[in-house]
Motif scaffolding. Structure first.
Motif, PDB file in Angstrom:
ATOM      1  N   GLY A   1       1.879   7.776  -2.498  1.00  0.00           N
ATOM      2  CA  GLY A   1       0.352   7.595  -2.581  1.00  0.00           C
ATOM      3  C   GLY A   1      -0.264   7.315  -1.566  1.00  0.00           C
ATOM      4  N   PHE A   2      -0.196   7.790  -0.181  1.00  0.00           N
ATOM      5  CA  PHE A   2      -0.512   7.382   1.192  1.00  0.00           C
ATOM      6  C   PHE A   2      -2.198   7.267   1.128  1.00  0.00           C
ATOM      7  CE2 PHE A   2      -2.372   8.694   5.114  1.00  0.00           C
ATOM      8  CZ  PHE A   2      -2.003   7.595   5.982  1.00  0.00           C
ATOM      9  N   ASP A   3      -2.452   6.244   1.395  1.00  0.00           N
ATOM     10  CA  ASP A   3      -3.820   5.759   1.558  1.00  0.00           C
ATOM     11  C   ASP A   3      -4.524   5.727  -0.013  1.00  0.00           C
ATOM     12  OD1 ASP A   3      -4.130   5.261   4.073  1.00  0.00           O
ATOM     13  OD2 ASP A   3      -5.301   6.862   4.765  1.00  0.00           O
ATOM     14  N   VAL A   4      -3.955   6.078  -0.990  1.00  0.00           N
ATOM     15  CA  VAL A   4      -4.727   6.150  -2.399  1.00  0.00           C
ATOM     16  C   VAL A   4      -4.092   5.279  -3.332  1.00  0.00           C
ATOM     17  CG1 VAL A   4      -5.509   8.428  -2.064  1.00  0.00           C
ATOM     18  CG2 VAL A   4      -3.516   8.046  -3.294  1.00  0.00           C
TER      19      VAL A   4
ATOM     20  N   VAL B   1       8.604  10.544   8.568  1.00  0.00           N
ATOM     21  CA  VAL B   1       8.331  10.424   9.790  1.00  0.00           C
ATOM     22  C   VAL B   1       8.149   8.980  10.382  1.00  0.00           C
ATOM     23  CG1 VAL B   1       6.538  10.615  11.698  1.00  0.00           C
ATOM     24  CG2 VAL B   1       6.629  12.302   9.843  1.00  0.00           C
ATOM     25  N   ARG B   2       7.915   7.993   9.580  1.00  0.00           N
ATOM     26  CA  ARG B   2       7.761   6.438   9.652  1.00  0.00           C
ATOM     27  C   ARG B   2       9.121   5.767   9.503  1.00  0.00           C
ATOM     28  NH1 ARG B   2       2.326   4.301   6.751  1.00  0.00           N
ATOM     29  NH2 ARG B   2       0.818   5.055   8.620  1.00  0.00           N
ATOM     30  N   SER B   3       9.845   6.432   8.757  1.00  0.00           N
ATOM     31  CA  SER B   3      11.063   5.732   8.560  1.00  0.00           C
ATOM     32  C   SER B   3      11.869   5.527   9.938  1.00  0.00           C
ATOM     33  CB  SER B   3      12.006   6.503   7.732  1.00  0.00           C
ATOM     34  OG  SER B   3      12.323   7.843   7.923  1.00  0.00           O
TER      35      SER B   3
ATOM     36  N   ALA C   1       1.492   3.254  13.841  1.00  0.00           N
ATOM     37  CA  ALA C   1       2.220   4.022  12.661  1.00  0.00           C
ATOM     38  C   ALA C   1       1.420   5.100  11.908  1.00  0.00           C
ATOM     39  CB  ALA C   1       2.429   2.859  11.632  1.00  0.00           C
ATOM     40  N   ARG C   2       0.044   5.167  12.073  1.00  0.00           N
ATOM     41  CA  ARG C   2      -0.853   6.083  11.644  1.00  0.00           C
ATOM     42  C   ARG C   2      -0.745   7.351  12.590  1.00  0.00           C
ATOM     43  NH1 ARG C   2      -3.874   4.761   7.112  1.00  0.00           N
ATOM     44  NH2 ARG C   2      -5.073   6.497   7.165  1.00  0.00           N
ATOM     45  N   GLN C   3      -0.702   6.880  14.048  1.00  0.00           N
ATOM     46  CA  GLN C   3      -0.836   8.109  15.011  1.00  0.00           C
ATOM     47  C   GLN C   3       0.223   9.097  14.969  1.00  0.00           C
ATOM     48  OE1 GLN C   3      -1.440   5.334  18.534  1.00  0.00           O
ATOM     49  NE2 GLN C   3      -3.810   5.466  17.893  1.00  0.00           N
TER      50      GLN C   3
ATOM     51  N   GLY D   1     -10.636   2.697   8.205  1.00  0.00           N
ATOM     52  CA  GLY D   1     -11.089   1.747   6.955  1.00  0.00           C
ATOM     53  C   GLY D   1     -10.475   2.262   5.800  1.00  0.00           C
ATOM     54  N   HIS D   2      -9.128   2.395   5.703  1.00  0.00           N
ATOM     55  CA  HIS D   2      -8.684   2.597   4.065  1.00  0.00           C
ATOM     56  C   HIS D   2      -8.629   1.303   3.304  1.00  0.00           C
ATOM     57  CE1 HIS D   2      -5.339   1.080   7.001  1.00  0.00           C
ATOM     58  NE2 HIS D   2      -5.042   0.613   6.085  1.00  0.00           N
ATOM     59  N   ALA D   3      -8.558   1.850   2.044  1.00  0.00           N
ATOM     60  CA  ALA D   3      -8.815   0.862   0.986  1.00  0.00           C
ATOM     61  C   ALA D   3      -7.637   0.260   0.301  1.00  0.00           C
ATOM     62  CB  ALA D   3      -9.783   1.142   0.070  1.00  0.00           C
ATOM     63  N   ASP D   4      -6.268   0.958   0.506  1.00  0.00           N
ATOM     64  CA  ASP D   4      -5.318   0.730  -0.347  1.00  0.00           C
ATOM     65  C   ASP D   4      -4.570  -0.399  -0.333  1.00  0.00           C
ATOM     66  OD1 ASP D   4      -4.317   1.916   2.057  1.00  0.00           O
ATOM     67  OD2 ASP D   4      -2.620   2.872   1.214  1.00  0.00           O
ATOM     68  N   ASN D   5      -4.877  -1.406   0.926  1.00  0.00           N
ATOM     69  CA  ASN D   5      -4.678  -2.868   0.690  1.00  0.00           C
ATOM     70  C   ASN D   5      -5.954  -3.643   0.427  1.00  0.00           C
ATOM     71  OD1 ASN D   5      -3.001  -1.903   3.686  1.00  0.00           O
ATOM     72  ND2 ASN D   5      -1.864  -3.082   2.005  1.00  0.00           N
ATOM     73  N   VAL D   6      -6.815  -3.662   0.986  1.00  0.00           N
ATOM     74  CA  VAL D   6      -8.124  -4.189   0.387  1.00  0.00           C
ATOM     75  C   VAL D   6      -8.348  -4.168  -0.806  1.00  0.00           C
ATOM     76  CG1 VAL D   6      -9.062  -4.945   2.615  1.00  0.00           C
ATOM     77  CG2 VAL D   6      -9.656  -2.707   1.897  1.00  0.00           C
TER      78      VAL D   6
ATOM     79  N   ALA E   1       0.795  -1.238   0.077  1.00  0.00           N
ATOM     80  CA  ALA E   1       0.109   0.015   0.008  1.00  0.00           C
ATOM     81  C   ALA E   1       0.848   1.039  -0.014  1.00  0.00           C
ATOM     82  CB  ALA E   1      -0.876  -0.039   1.277  1.00  0.00           C
ATOM     83  N   ASN E   2       0.449   2.347  -0.316  1.00  0.00           N
ATOM     84  CA  ASN E   2       0.850   3.576  -0.308  1.00  0.00           C
ATOM     85  C   ASN E   2       1.820   3.879  -1.505  1.00  0.00           C
ATOM     86  OD1 ASN E   2      -0.401   4.217   2.066  1.00  0.00           O
ATOM     87  ND2 ASN E   2       1.577   3.866   3.177  1.00  0.00           N
ATOM     88  N   VAL E   3       2.476   2.915  -2.229  1.00  0.00           N
ATOM     89  CA  VAL E   3       3.504   2.919  -3.048  1.00  0.00           C
ATOM     90  C   VAL E   3       4.344   4.292  -2.948  1.00  0.00           C
ATOM     91  CG1 VAL E   3       3.848   2.189  -5.455  1.00  0.00           C
ATOM     92  CG2 VAL E   3       1.783   1.576  -4.273  1.00  0.00           C
TER      93      VAL E   3
HETATM   94  N1  HSE Z   1      -2.184   3.238   3.942  1.00  0.00           N
HETATM   95  C1  HSE Z   1      -2.044   2.743   4.982  1.00  0.00           C
HETATM   96  C2  HSE Z   1      -0.959   3.109   5.919  1.00  0.00           C
HETATM   97  C3  HSE Z   1      -1.615   1.164   4.502  1.00  0.00           C
HETATM   98  O1  HSE Z   1      -0.054   3.759   5.599  1.00  0.00           O
HETATM   99  O2  HSE Z   1      -1.423   3.553   7.129  1.00  0.00           O
HETATM  100  C4  HSE Z   1      -1.442   0.340   5.881  1.00  0.00           C
HETATM  101  O3  HSE Z   1      -0.756  -0.775   5.543  1.00  0.00           O
END
Ligand code: HSE
Length: 330
Positions: free
Chosen positions: A38-41, A254-256, A207-209, A158-163, A33-35
């Motif tokens: 493209g966070f969440d999209v 941030v996440r790295s 990781a989202r927080q 409920g993001h959709a970029d995995n499902v 996801a994100n690629v």
């Molecule tokens: N787009 C979501 C996130 C994917 O980065 O939190 C979670 O795997």
């Protein structure tokens, strides 16, 4: 949508009027996801790993979960708390099939909390299993809102970029969430993905927080330029454009910090010939696109060797983009 689903379910083999299948085994793929930009999209499916669900029709109304393997006891057998059964229950409610009895076995074939869409793969496998058992031949995309319910339960959003890519296969853009508008994108043939999972825990919820909820206009401009560049590169099969567009100035900085030696791994991957490199989903898995399988394997070996050197266990996968999505195994 509901009317179509109900009509399909009324012709269902599981109503007891037909001798057709009453059990099924389904595989659904891991996803990236994100690629990067493209966070969440944006997201795409890979060939491996993936999860398996065995589903059987039972005589007693309601859903049971009789077995979960490969989860080290971390996932709940309680059907009210498990993302697979909760999503399947939402689907059954939508087609007025509360009468149906189902038993689920879930076989986890990928690490939980890995950033590879682990909960999505399980949920999609469950939804595809019940849809197939019921002989529901409506568009598979109509399962997406039920799968998103599972995602919401797994990580609070409920993001959709995995499902979406797990369900539809291939490379997917979520153009809009309200209303939901999901677009399948083309991709260059022969694009390989090298994935390395460093065995550290990064729960998506956390990781989202840590992501900032306000961004600078100059960063937004950079980000949407990159998303548009990536999508253009996918359509025109321009791998150089794909590579230079996969930069993330919003989330990755941030996440790295949650991923051991992220920037060293990026340097090693790029030196070894990667087209691009980034975090898979919310991490800790990382991935690289390459132009061929050999380079992808070289990158996984190099990164795993580096991680071993800093005493971190890891797994790796090399895959093309999986255009098929879920499939029936038996
Ligand atoms: N787009 C979501 C996130 C994917 O980065 O939190 C979670 O795997």
């Amino acid at each position: 949508m509901e009317q179509e689903l109900k009509e399909a379910a009324q012709q269902s083999p599981a109503t007891g009027n037909s001798p057709q299948a009453t059990d099924i085994k389904v595989f659904a793929p891991a996803t990236v996801a994100n690629v990067v930009c493209g966070f969440d999209v944006l997201g795409f499916a890979v060939n491996e790993p993936g999860d398996e669900v065995v589903m059987r029709v039972t005589n007693k109304p309601g859903i049971t979960i009789s077995k979960i393997t490969g989860d080290d006891g971390r996932l709940p057998l309680d059907p009210a708390k498990n993302t697979v059964s909760v999503s399947v229950q939402h689907y059954l409610d939508s087609i007025d099939r509360k009468d149906l009895g189902l038993d689920i076995e879930l076989h986890k074939k990928m690490p939980i909390g890995s950033g590879l869409g682990s909960s999505s793969a399980s949920t999609v496998a469950g939804l595809f299993a019940v849809k197939t058992l019921l002989g529901d031949d409506t568009d598979v995309a109509k399962l997406l809102p039920f799968a998103m319910k599972g995602e919401e339960m797994a990580c609070g959003h409920g993001h959709a970029d995995n499902v979406a890519p797990a369900l539809l296969g291939g490379f997917v853009l979520i153009r809009s969430y309200e209303p939901l508008d999901v677009i399948r994108l083309p991709h260059p043939p022969g694009l390989y993905c090298a994935i390395v999972f460093p065995d550290v825990d990064v729960p998506t919820r956390e990781a989202r927080q840590i992501i900032r909820n306000k961004i600078l206009m100059k960063d937004a401009v950079t980000q949407w330029g990159n998303i548009a560049g990536l999508v253009s590169g996918l359509y025109t099969q321009d791998i150089d454009l794909i590579g230079r567009s996969m930069q993330d100035v919003l989330v990755e900085p941030v996440r790295s910090i949650l991923i051991p030696d992220f920037y060293i791994m990026r340097e090693l991957a790029m030196q070894a010939g990667a087209v691009s490199f980034g975090i898979s989903g919310s991490g800790p898995s990382v991935f690289a696109f390459t132009r061929d399988e050999e380079t992808a394997r070289q990158i996984t070996q190099t990164l795993q060797k580096h991680l071993a050197g800093i005493k971190i266990n890891s797994n790796s996968y090399v895959s093309t983009i999986n255009d098929a999505g879920p499939r029936v195994l038996g």
